[in-house]
Enzyme design. Structure first.
Site, PDB file in Angstrom:
ATOM      1  N   THR A  72      26.120 -10.786   2.372  1.00  0.00           N
ATOM      2  CA  THR A  72      26.156 -10.496   4.019  1.00  0.00           C
ATOM      3  C   THR A  72      26.577 -11.580   4.858  1.00  0.00           C
ATOM      4  O   THR A  72      27.254 -10.622   5.996  1.00  0.00           O
ATOM      5  CB  THR A  72      25.065 -10.334   4.046  1.00  0.00           C
ATOM      6  OG1 THR A  72      24.438  -9.278   2.817  1.00  0.00           O
ATOM      7  CG2 THR A  72      24.396  -9.490   5.031  1.00  0.00           C
ATOM      8  N   ASN A 156      29.200  -1.838  -6.229  1.00  0.00           N
ATOM      9  CA  ASN A 156      28.045  -2.142  -5.710  1.00  0.00           C
ATOM     10  C   ASN A 156      26.748  -0.472  -7.142  1.00  0.00           C
ATOM     11  O   ASN A 156      26.321  -1.567  -7.847  1.00  0.00           O
ATOM     12  CB  ASN A 156      27.173  -3.219  -5.547  1.00  0.00           C
ATOM     13  CG  ASN A 156      27.328  -2.262  -3.651  1.00  0.00           C
ATOM     14  OD1 ASN A 156      28.635  -1.752  -3.446  1.00  0.00           O
ATOM     15  ND2 ASN A 156      25.946  -1.993  -3.017  1.00  0.00           N
ATOM     16  N   ALA A 205      25.460 -15.973  -5.390  1.00  0.00           N
ATOM     17  CA  ALA A 205      24.758 -16.629  -6.814  1.00  0.00           C
ATOM     18  C   ALA A 205      23.696 -15.352  -7.756  1.00  0.00           C
ATOM     19  O   ALA A 205      23.755 -15.502  -8.909  1.00  0.00           O
ATOM     20  CB  ALA A 205      24.036 -17.619  -6.339  1.00  0.00           C
ATOM     21  N   HIS A 206      23.230 -14.968  -6.503  1.00  0.00           N
ATOM     22  CA  HIS A 206      21.297 -14.342  -7.479  1.00  0.00           C
ATOM     23  C   HIS A 206      22.620 -12.960  -7.870  1.00  0.00           C
ATOM     24  O   HIS A 206      21.807 -11.578  -8.900  1.00  0.00           O
ATOM     25  CB  HIS A 206      20.727 -13.579  -6.543  1.00  0.00           C
ATOM     26  CG  HIS A 206      21.176 -12.474  -5.789  1.00  0.00           C
ATOM     27  ND1 HIS A 206      20.657 -11.350  -5.895  1.00  0.00           N
ATOM     28  CD2 HIS A 206      22.230 -12.678  -4.347  1.00  0.00           C
ATOM     29  CE1 HIS A 206      21.201 -10.343  -4.665  1.00  0.00           C
ATOM     30  NE2 HIS A 206      21.799 -11.494  -3.511  1.00  0.00           N
ATOM     31  N   THR A 242      21.843 -27.735   8.175  1.00  0.00           N
ATOM     32  CA  THR A 242      21.893 -28.961   6.054  1.00  0.00           C
ATOM     33  C   THR A 242      22.187 -27.950   5.280  1.00  0.00           C
ATOM     34  O   THR A 242      21.247 -26.879   5.103  1.00  0.00           O
ATOM     35  CB  THR A 242      20.549 -29.693   6.261  1.00  0.00           C
ATOM     36  OG1 THR A 242      20.239 -30.577   7.733  1.00  0.00           O
ATOM     37  CG2 THR A 242      20.634 -30.697   5.366  1.00  0.00           C
ATOM     38  N   CYS A 330      20.187  -2.355  -0.733  1.00  0.00           N
ATOM     39  CA  CYS A 330      19.337  -3.080   0.754  1.00  0.00           C
ATOM     40  C   CYS A 330      19.123  -1.814   1.025  1.00  0.00           C
ATOM     41  O   CYS A 330      18.348  -1.498   2.145  1.00  0.00           O
ATOM     42  CB  CYS A 330      20.874  -4.015   1.095  1.00  0.00           C
ATOM     43  SG  CYS A 330      21.613  -4.690   0.299  1.00  0.00           S
TER      44      CYS A 330
HETATM   45  N1  PMP Z   1      28.159  -6.963  -0.980  1.00  0.00           N
HETATM   46  C1  PMP Z   1      28.193  -6.154  -2.590  1.00  0.00           C
HETATM   47  C2  PMP Z   1      29.029  -5.854  -3.016  1.00  0.00           C
HETATM   48  C3  PMP Z   1      26.611  -6.203  -2.250  1.00  0.00           C
HETATM   49  O1  PMP Z   1      26.421  -5.774  -3.821  1.00  0.00           O
HETATM   50  C4  PMP Z   1      25.838  -7.390  -2.128  1.00  0.00           C
HETATM   51  C5  PMP Z   1      24.354  -7.095  -2.566  1.00  0.00           C
HETATM   52  N2  PMP Z   1      23.551  -5.692  -2.811  1.00  0.00           N
HETATM   53  C6  PMP Z   1      26.434  -7.289  -1.059  1.00  0.00           C
HETATM   54  C7  PMP Z   1      27.761  -7.515   0.058  1.00  0.00           C
HETATM   55  C8  PMP Z   1      25.349  -8.788   0.083  1.00  0.00           C
HETATM   56  O2  PMP Z   1      24.061  -9.732  -0.750  1.00  0.00           O
HETATM   57  P1  PMP Z   1      23.506 -10.599  -0.671  1.00  0.00           P
HETATM   58  O3  PMP Z   1      22.338 -10.097  -0.056  1.00  0.00           O
HETATM   59  O4  PMP Z   1      22.972 -11.256  -1.619  1.00  0.00           O
HETATM   60  O5  PMP Z   1      24.213 -11.284   0.797  1.00  0.00           O
END
Ligand code: PMP
Length: 384
Positions: A72, A156, A205-206, A242, A330
């Site tokens: 994001t 996604n 990373a997640h 940091t 989201c």
């Molecule tokens: N881009 C895509 C294609 C995603 O699937 C996501 C998370 N759903 C994001 C950006 C945003 O990632 P984050 O919430 O880890 O910042």
């Protein structure tokens, strides 16, 4: 009964090797990498090691990696930076158009809305029934006024992949910069920043078995850059503050974990997916899959049960111990119909009956079998 996790596209479980590395690092009580004393230098060595490992695994130079909080932030930063630095870049002067895809993540969509208010022109390219981009519309949209083309590498919600290398080539040919969101690609399909040719790439990373709240923005060497966060020289003065060193360590370990044996893992996931699809079709011949015939990530299955409410189906699955989702993580919690599916021309009723089952490294055949049993039970109940 242990719960069944089928929401890997929202976030993946932490890899055991990542957990172990983080536990060791926590015990070492790491200090600030910007401090000049011995403790600081030790932390700086760890940061440098993680950066080298990350860059090696992503096919870029260490100085092309900018660690930040996730995709994001990376997506917002790219749009802002490209817009703010266009006057310093001879090539970008006089260009104010940003071309993007209708099914991009909200962190691209909303960020672009902000820059539209500042004078940017945004042209959005649509997708077809298979979720693929409209190549002709793209060819028309990218012209001598185009500053940036932003195209995700895979979606996604559906796991459909886009031809980023080809589009990157087109953007460069017409003098525009190219950004790709690889949040749902890294760890799932081969990705090499050098080979891709993009000027920027965003990742979290997640999404590949690492910790949440850490990611990276890859920035091609020599690309003009205008930071969003200022007030410190961290990350080569591109992102002040940091460093999240534990997160960075987790990210580099997670990359290693997710890329190891990726080809074999994808073969396994492809056959799990095929089996799940076949079983669903055998049970309910009327189900509809939203997928691409060839460019499809194996760990995601977007399936519609027309006439049923996807929301109610998910709530029932949850009660029976299954975690799955619809739409983007989201946006979940909202009752809105998926804008990605609508963009693909899928009728509203079908989109409302859709759910996303996503899986990965830790998913077993036994879990897929159990999922099918639970789905049968839940759908029978819902039919009544
Ligand atoms: N881009 C895509 C294609 C995603 O699937 C996501 C998370 N759903 C994001 C950006 C945003 O990632 P984050 O919430 O880890 O910042």
């Amino acid at each position: 009964m242990p719960r069944l996790y089928f929401d890997y596209n929202a976030t993946t479980p932490l890899a055991p090797s990542v957990r172990q590395a983080l536990q060791v690092a926590l015990e070492r009580n790491i200090k600030n990498p910007s401090s000049v004393h011995a403790e600081g230098r030790e932390a700086k060595r760890l940061l440098d090691d993680c950066r080298r490992k990350t860059s090696g695994l992503l096919g870029c130079l260490p100085e092309e990696v900018c660690f930040l909080s996730g995709a994001t932030e990376a997506n917002n930063t790219v749009i802002s930076s490209v817009w703010e630095s266009r006057s310093q870049d001879r090539k970008s002067q006089g260009r104010s158009k940003i071309v993007t895809l209708l099914v991009e993540h909200d962190s691209i969509v909303r960020s672009l809305e902000q820059f539209q208010k500042k004078g940017a022109t945004v042209e959005v390219v649509g997708v077809n029934r298979y979720g693929d981009l409209d190549q002709e519309a793209l060819e028309r949209a990218v012209d001598e006024r185009t500053l940036l083309v932003a195209l995700m590498a895979s979606n996604n919600e559906t796991g459909i992949q886009f031809p980023v290398e080809k589009v990157c080539h087109l953007a460069h040919e017409r003098g525009a910069l190219f950004h790709t969101d690889v949040a749902c690609t890294v760890g799932k399909a081969p990705f090499d920043f050098g080979r891709c040719g993009a000027d920027f790439a965003s990742l979290s990373a997640h999404k590949f078995y690492g910790p949440k709240g850490i990611g990276a923005l890859l920035i091609r060497r020599g690309t003009k850059f205008s930071p969003v966060l200022v007030g410190g020289a961290q990350e080569f003065s591109r992102r002040a503050g940091t460093e999240n060193l534990f997160g960075i360590l987790g990210l580099s370990e997670a990359l290693d974990f997710s890329l190891h044996g990726l080809e074999r893992e994808n073969e396994r996931l492809t056959s799990l997916r095929r089996w799940l699809k076949e079983e669903l079709l055998r049970l309910y011949e009327w189900v509809v899959f939203h997928e691409h015939p060839t460019r499809q990530l194996p760990g995601a299955l977007n399936v519609a049960f027309p006439g049923f409410s996807g929301q109610t189906l998910l709530a029932n699955l949850d009660l029976e111990g299954v975690a799955a989702s619809h739409g983007s993580a989201c946006q979940s919690g909202s009752l809105e119909v998926s804008r990605v599916l609508l963009a693909m021309g899928i009728p509203e009723e079908e989109a409302l009956g859709s759910i996303r089952l996503s899986f990965g490294r830790m998913t077993t055949e036994g879990e897929v079998q159990e999922l099918l049993e639970i789905m049968k039970r839940v759908l029978r109940r819902m039919k009544k």
